[in-house]
Design an enzyme around this catalytic site. Structure first.
Site, PDB file in Angstrom:
ATOM      1  N   HIS A 195       0.849  -1.187   0.000  1.00 26.09           N
ATOM      2  CA  HIS A 195       0.000   0.000   0.000  1.00 26.09           C
ATOM      3  C   HIS A 195       0.884   1.236   0.000  1.00 26.09           C
ATOM      4  CE1 HIS A 195       0.764  -1.487   4.135  1.00 26.09           C
ATOM      5  NE2 HIS A 195       1.222  -0.252   4.277  1.00 26.09           N
ATOM      6  N   GLN A 213      -4.251   3.825   3.994  1.00 28.82           N
ATOM      7  CA  GLN A 213      -3.223   3.035   3.318  1.00 28.82           C
ATOM      8  C   GLN A 213      -3.853   2.213   2.180  1.00 28.82           C
ATOM      9  OE1 GLN A 213      -2.101   1.172   7.043  1.00 28.82           O
ATOM     10  NE2 GLN A 213      -0.019   1.984   6.878  1.00 28.82           N
ATOM     11  N   ASP A 271      -4.440  -0.110  -0.873  1.00 30.51           N
ATOM     12  CA  ASP A 271      -3.611  -1.196  -1.434  1.00 30.51           C
ATOM     13  C   ASP A 271      -3.267  -0.912  -2.886  1.00 30.51           C
ATOM     14  OD1 ASP A 271      -4.050  -2.450   0.975  1.00 30.51           O
ATOM     15  OD2 ASP A 271      -4.644  -4.373   0.089  1.00 30.51           O
ATOM     16  N   ARG A 320      13.428  -5.992   3.759  1.00 27.83           N
ATOM     17  CA  ARG A 320      12.427  -6.693   4.568  1.00 27.83           C
ATOM     18  C   ARG A 320      11.106  -6.327   3.890  1.00 27.83           C
ATOM     19  NH1 ARG A 320       7.716  -4.826   7.392  1.00 27.83           N
ATOM     20  NH2 ARG A 320       7.311  -6.192   9.144  1.00 27.83           N
ATOM     21  N   ASP A 334       7.334  -5.946   3.562  1.00 28.42           N
ATOM     22  CA  ASP A 334       6.206  -5.773   4.465  1.00 28.42           C
ATOM     23  C   ASP A 334       4.978  -6.525   3.942  1.00 28.42           C
ATOM     24  OD1 ASP A 334       5.143  -4.186   6.766  1.00 28.42           O
ATOM     25  OD2 ASP A 334       3.839  -3.321   5.239  1.00 28.42           O
ATOM     26  N   LEU A 340       0.173  -8.267  -0.003  1.00 31.84           N
ATOM     27  CA  LEU A 340       0.681  -7.755  -1.272  1.00 31.84           C
ATOM     28  C   LEU A 340       0.252  -8.668  -2.428  1.00 31.84           C
ATOM     29  CD1 LEU A 340       2.737  -5.991  -2.947  1.00 31.84           C
ATOM     30  CD2 LEU A 340       4.519  -7.528  -2.168  1.00 31.84           C
ATOM     31  N   GLU A 396      -2.293 -10.806  -2.365  1.00 27.02           N
ATOM     32  CA  GLU A 396      -3.701 -11.193  -2.213  1.00 27.02           C
ATOM     33  C   GLU A 396      -4.500 -10.862  -3.487  1.00 27.02           C
ATOM     34  OE1 GLU A 396      -5.978 -12.061   0.827  1.00 27.02           O
ATOM     35  OE2 GLU A 396      -7.024 -12.312  -1.075  1.00 27.02           O
ATOM     36  N   GLU A 439       7.820 -10.720   5.693  1.00 25.96           N
ATOM     37  CA  GLU A 439       6.869 -10.741   6.803  1.00 25.96           C
ATOM     38  C   GLU A 439       5.644 -11.509   6.333  1.00 25.96           C
ATOM     39  OE1 GLU A 439       4.264  -7.801   9.684  1.00 25.96           O
ATOM     40  OE2 GLU A 439       4.415  -7.388   7.555  1.00 25.96           O
TER      41      GLU A 439
HETATM   42  C1  NOJ Z   1       3.547  -4.634   9.096  1.00 22.13           C
HETATM   43  C2  NOJ Z   1       4.382  -3.674   9.866  1.00 22.13           C
HETATM   44  O1  NOJ Z   1       5.273  -4.391  10.684  1.00 22.13           O
HETATM   45  C3  NOJ Z   1       3.432  -2.815  10.659  1.00 22.13           C
HETATM   46  O2  NOJ Z   1       4.101  -2.023  11.597  1.00 22.13           O
HETATM   47  C4  NOJ Z   1       2.613  -2.002   9.695  1.00 22.13           C
HETATM   48  O3  NOJ Z   1       1.661  -1.250  10.392  1.00 22.13           O
HETATM   49  C5  NOJ Z   1       1.892  -2.893   8.695  1.00 22.13           C
HETATM   50  N1  NOJ Z   1       2.726  -3.926   8.167  1.00 22.13           N
HETATM   51  C6  NOJ Z   1       1.364  -2.077   7.551  1.00 22.13           C
HETATM   52  O4  NOJ Z   1       2.431  -1.633   6.761  1.00 22.13           O
END
Ligand code: NOJ
Length: 554
Positions: free
Chosen positions: A108, A173, A175, A203, A205, A210, A212, A247
């Site tokens: 996003h 935010q 998408d 990393r 996020d 992403l 989906e 993540e």
């Molecule tokens: C995961 C991040 O670790 C978190 O802090 C954030 O709010 C969300 N993704 C959205 O980007």
């Protein structure tokens, strides 16, 4: 393993340290941490022994989600410094042998990003399809919004656009539409830009969000894993030795698919969220079995990939993979007050306060995490045992300024305390009690211990590369595992409980045993070829066992 591969596939055995530039050190006294401050303190990370720095978002942002809401992917938030400062930081880190990875937040943007402003302004905007628009939300069921305290839907109507847009996170935010090839090209361009400035990876996020497909037009042909392969391929072409840390909070069998096929052609590193949660359950119960079971059930990572282990991170400690009863047990043990919990699924405290400041238990927990097979990831301040500030709402409670000294603002900034966006905690975990300067002068401090154990971890690549076997040594409160290397095995034993015990590990006759942490008298096995280990409350030991017949590879 061989050392050539260890340096090549550096992420397999790195020790990663995550920080937010904004809260690390304020170099110019305006109350906001900045790149100049971080550059000044790079030696702290060098001395700590970590060799990969993960920077949380530092891009221009309205900061409604602490920088995870970006308005410009190609710049540094001017409060934190400039692109010039960023390059100096990368060079300073590299000079210390520290790689730098940065957050790539492309599920996003902020709703103030020029793409979204343009997108919502007209159906004919060239950026309209950068986001996911619908006249009506698609028929349910819809995925749950990640922030149920603030949002009750993933579809919000936008007056200007006259349509609904998709947002898995906050409504501010929106998408990005990953099905749009122009969006994918932009994501590659962003990654390429930062690689060119010298970063060693990203990393990524919110990876499952992403990728989906919910809300995309019917018949959209999108293979999420193909998209990851494409991104990985692009990054590998630009810079072969870069790593992608994902993540992905999913159950183990789904999670493992994000590594891709042997030897790993998607994400090189994945946070092991399930293991983290069972580790906390085990700590709460003083019973190793949940951790044993989770480690045995953990699918193997492909040869060039690795699991990333952590105890706490910058978000709430999510316990969403536990059953409700299990989650309640962890809440009861470590976050009994409602104010310590978040979203009904997580804990907004740091580890030392969760463990009541019990130094022996804190060390046992970190020794355990640092000895688990995989790549350890630390969150800034863990090395000195920082606590949280529950007066700060939501997840920000654990993102307080780094505590450098007992001085005002914990030595983080010379600004008036009222100029700080987040205040340091008071009381037991205040900078008067917990800070780098005092611990530096104290050979028995947590910081000194961390430096020692992190160094040991880096000297023990068997823990990352070796074949891991979970050992059952009898008592339920003892967790033991063995990582088999080419020329020696490493055994780590942890007492999760307070009851002292003696356990025995079978070893080969004639082997040489080295105590890796305490390094006092050389341990020997008894005549029955068993190494007897005495563990006090929350005791822990690491041993290297070299069988007499096993030789180092030439
Ligand atoms: C995961 C991040 O670790 C978190 O802090 C954030 O709010 C969300 N993704 C959205 O980007």
């Amino acid at each position: 393993m061989n050392r050539d591969r260890d340096s090549d596939l550096w992420w397999k055995s790195a020790v990663i340290y995550c920080l937010d530039v904004e809260t690390f050190l304020d170099g110019d006294g305006d109350g906001v941490g900045d790149l100049r401050g971080l550059i000044e303190r790079i030696h702290h990370l060098d001395r700590l022994g970590v060799n990969c720095l993960w920077l949380m978002p530092f891009y221009p942002s309205p900061n409604h989600d602490d920088g995870y809401d970006i308005t410009d992917y190609y710049a540094v938030d001017p409060r934190l410094g400039s692109l010039g400062d960023f390059v100096v930081l990368v060079r300073a880190a590299k000079a210390c042998g520290i790689k730098v990875i940065i957050d790539l937040v492309v599920n996003h943007t902020s709703d103030r990003h020029p793409w979204f402003r343009s997108s919502r302004s007209s159906p004919t905007s060239p950026f309209r399809d950068f986001y996911v628009w619908r006249d009506e939300p698609p028929p349910g069921p819809h995925p749950e919004n990640v922030f149920p305290d603030a949002e009750d839907t993933v579809w919000t109507y936008d007056e200007r656009a006259g349509q609904y847009y998709l947002h898995h996170f906050y409504a501010h935010q929106p998408d990005l539409n990953i099905a749009n090839p122009a969006v994918r090209a932009e994501i590659e361009k962003v990654a390429g830009f930062w690689l060119q400035l010298g970063v060693d990876g990203f990393r990524i996020d919110a990876v499952p969000f992403l990728l989906e497909t919910h809300g995309l037009p019917e018949g959209t042909d999108l293979d999420p894993h193909l998209l990851l392969k494409e991104l990985r391929g692009y990054i590998a072409r630009r810079q072969g030795a870069s790593a992608l840390l994902g993540e992905v909070n999913l159950p183990p069998d789904e999670l493992v698919t994000y590594f891709g096929d042997e030897p790993g052609d998607q994400l090189q590193l994945l946070f092991d969220f399930p293991l983290n949660q069972y580790l906390w359950l085990a700590i709460a119960r003083c019973d190793a079995r949940p951790l044993r079971d989770a480690l045995v059930a953990r699918p193997p990572a492909p040869a060039e990939s690795q699991w990333a282990n952590f105890l706490r991170n910058h978000d709430e400690l999510t316990l969403d993979k536990l059953t409700e009863a299990e989650r309640e047990e962890v809440f009861a043990a470590f976050a009994p007050d409602d104010d310590m919990q978040l979203f009904g699924r997580g804990i907004r405290r740091r580890l030392p306060s969760m463990l009541g400041g019990d130094e022996a238990r804190i060390r046992m927990a970190y020794s355990l995490m640092l000895s688990l097979p995989g790549t350890p990831v630390l969150f800034y301040g863990e090395e000195i045992g920082m606590g949280e500030n529950l007066d700060i709402p939501g997840r920000q409670s654990v993102r307080t300024p780094m505590q450098w000294s007992p001085e005002r603002n914990g030595g983080f900034s010379t600004a008036r305390p009222s100029a700080l966006r987040r205040k340091v905690p008071e009381g037991r975990f205040s900078p008067l009690a917990v800070n780098v300067a005092d611990q530096r002068r104290d050979g028995g401090s947590l910081l000194a211990w961390m430096e020692h154990v992190i160094r040991r971890r880096r000297e023990t690549p068997e823990l990352s590369w070796g074949e891991c076997e979970v050992l059952d040594l009898g008592p339920d409160h003892v967790f033991a595992h063995l990582c088999a290397g080419d020329d020696r095995d490493v055994i780590a034993v942890h007492n999760l409980g307070t009851v002292p015990c003696e356990v025995a590990v079978p070893v080969e006759p004639g082997c040489t045993i080295v105590d890796l942490l305490q390094g006092d008298a050389q341990p020997t096995a008894g005549e029955d070829h068993r190494l007897r280990i005495t563990l006090g409350a929350y005791g822990y030991r690491w041993f290297a066992v070299q069988p007499s017949g096993r030789h180092r590879a030439p």
